[in-house]
Design an enzyme around this catalytic site. Sequence first.
Site, PDB file in Angstrom:
ATOM      1  N   HIS A  72       0.819  -1.221   0.000  1.00 16.05           N
ATOM      2  CA  HIS A  72       0.000   0.000   0.000  1.00 16.05           C
ATOM      3  C   HIS A  72       0.850   1.268   0.000  1.00 16.05           C
ATOM      4  O   HIS A  72       0.425   2.302  -0.529  1.00 16.05           O
ATOM      5  CB  HIS A  72      -0.949  -0.008   1.199  1.00 16.05           C
ATOM      6  CG  HIS A  72      -2.076  -0.989   1.048  1.00 16.05           C
ATOM      7  ND1 HIS A  72      -3.267  -0.657   0.442  1.00 16.05           N
ATOM      8  CD2 HIS A  72      -2.195  -2.294   1.401  1.00 16.05           C
ATOM      9  CE1 HIS A  72      -4.082  -1.709   0.433  1.00 16.05           C
ATOM     10  NE2 HIS A  72      -3.443  -2.710   1.019  1.00 16.05           N
TER      11      HIS A  72
ATOM     12  N   ASP B 290      -8.763   4.898  -5.919  1.00 18.11           N
ATOM     13  CA  ASP B 290      -8.005   5.183  -7.153  1.00 18.11           C
ATOM     14  C   ASP B 290      -8.869   5.966  -8.145  1.00 18.11           C
ATOM     15  O   ASP B 290      -8.670   5.878  -9.352  1.00 18.11           O
ATOM     16  CB  ASP B 290      -7.511   3.880  -7.794  1.00 18.11           C
ATOM     17  CG  ASP B 290      -8.652   2.935  -8.166  1.00 18.11           C
ATOM     18  OD1 ASP B 290      -9.787   3.170  -7.695  1.00 18.11           O
ATOM     19  OD2 ASP B 290      -8.418   1.970  -8.905  1.00 18.11           O
TER      20      ASP B 290
ATOM     21  N   ASP C  32       0.267   4.158  -2.574  1.00 21.02           N
ATOM     22  CA  ASP C  32      -0.003   5.548  -2.206  1.00 21.02           C
ATOM     23  C   ASP C  32       0.894   6.506  -2.972  1.00 21.02           C
ATOM     24  O   ASP C  32       0.453   7.559  -3.456  1.00 21.02           O
ATOM     25  CB  ASP C  32       0.205   5.747  -0.697  1.00 21.02           C
ATOM     26  CG  ASP C  32      -0.924   5.140   0.130  1.00 21.02           C
ATOM     27  OD1 ASP C  32      -1.955   4.778  -0.464  1.00 21.02           O
ATOM     28  OD2 ASP C  32      -0.755   5.029   1.364  1.00 21.02           O
TER      29      ASP C  32
END
Length: 402
Positions: free
Chosen positions: A198, A228, A202
């Site tokens: 993640h 997203d 990010d």
Amino acid sequence: MLTDNQSLNRRLEANASDLAKREQHFHALVQNSSDVITLIDRHGAIQYQSASVERILGYGETELVGKSFGELVHPDDRTQALRKIDEAINIMGPPIATECRLRRVDDSYCPAEVTITNLLELPAVRGLVLNTRDVSERKALEEKLTHQAFHDSLTSLPNRAAFRIGLDHALHGASEGRIAVLFLDLDDFKAVNDTLGHDTGDRLLVAVGARIASTLRPGDTVARLGGDEFAVLLKKMEDEQIAQRVAERITRQLVPPFAIDGKEISIRASIGIAGLVTGQEAADDLIRNADVAMYIAKSKGKARFVQYEASIAGAAIERMELEHDLRSALQEKQFVLQYEPVIMLESGAIHSVEALVRWNHPRRGVLAPVDFIGVAEQSGLIVELGRWVLQQAARDARRWQV
């Protein structure tokens, strides 16, 4: 008689000493107050300034005496501040508070809260007392909270709430001309999170937001709606083709891989475009239409853009609703397995069973795989559904054995 005079003198000396002590006490309170105490006459000229002005604005205690208080006020705030002073002079009532920016000695401005008290009729004062407090910290906190409320914490782009407000203003602003909304969803972004983590995902979102912003015209807005998903608001379009040209630029801009954490990551986006059709669309209508067009772009193979058309929206909306229901169905365990035995013709014995998944939809009844497997595959939910089918089939087989 001499005794009376001596007694009178002693009382006068005592009263004078008491008055001097009171004055010293009052002076000490004023000079050591954290607020700035200012006395102005009815024309706005400064008659007195407490020493705390040096700490807050940088001026010496007597440096501003004789000057107009209005000259200290920021030009954009001056009219309002002077109006409040006039109000305090002409309308009897409690002290009046206002906020304005006051010029420091270095020509920067200090956000201040000023309370105005009319003591013109008090013989010992005969002026307006301004109690000024530095509210820089409070203003900074308010600005921080406002930024957090209307900006995405990861990308610092405007968030869904800010985008919605901006779109509302554009729809009701006569000077904005033609407008359009682009709804972007990154293709297969979940795979990035699942394989690279993640944190990398990010950083990719931040980089994608920056690339999208680099393609826009001055005055256009890109926002991160969440996950997203991004949205773009286009204003003052000379013609409807501008939206498609912007979508083309965004698509081309996403082609080069992103260098994240020493890796090159390729990502594409499906884009839906929605403009005004009837001229009566609300902000939510435009966002929904662009979302529907994006969904159609996904269904056509991803990495492309599609213009919203009402004639093709019906089926897409039904599939979107089905996908939404599918996500809920996995969480709420609405799926069941039915088994068909495979029988040996020679002996009539059951050789094995075939597991068939059925969806017990709360509104549509029992749905066969043909009704939802395509949506599950397109949305990526087929992996989670397949995992559940295998686990449930194994549990049932174990139960039959015992």
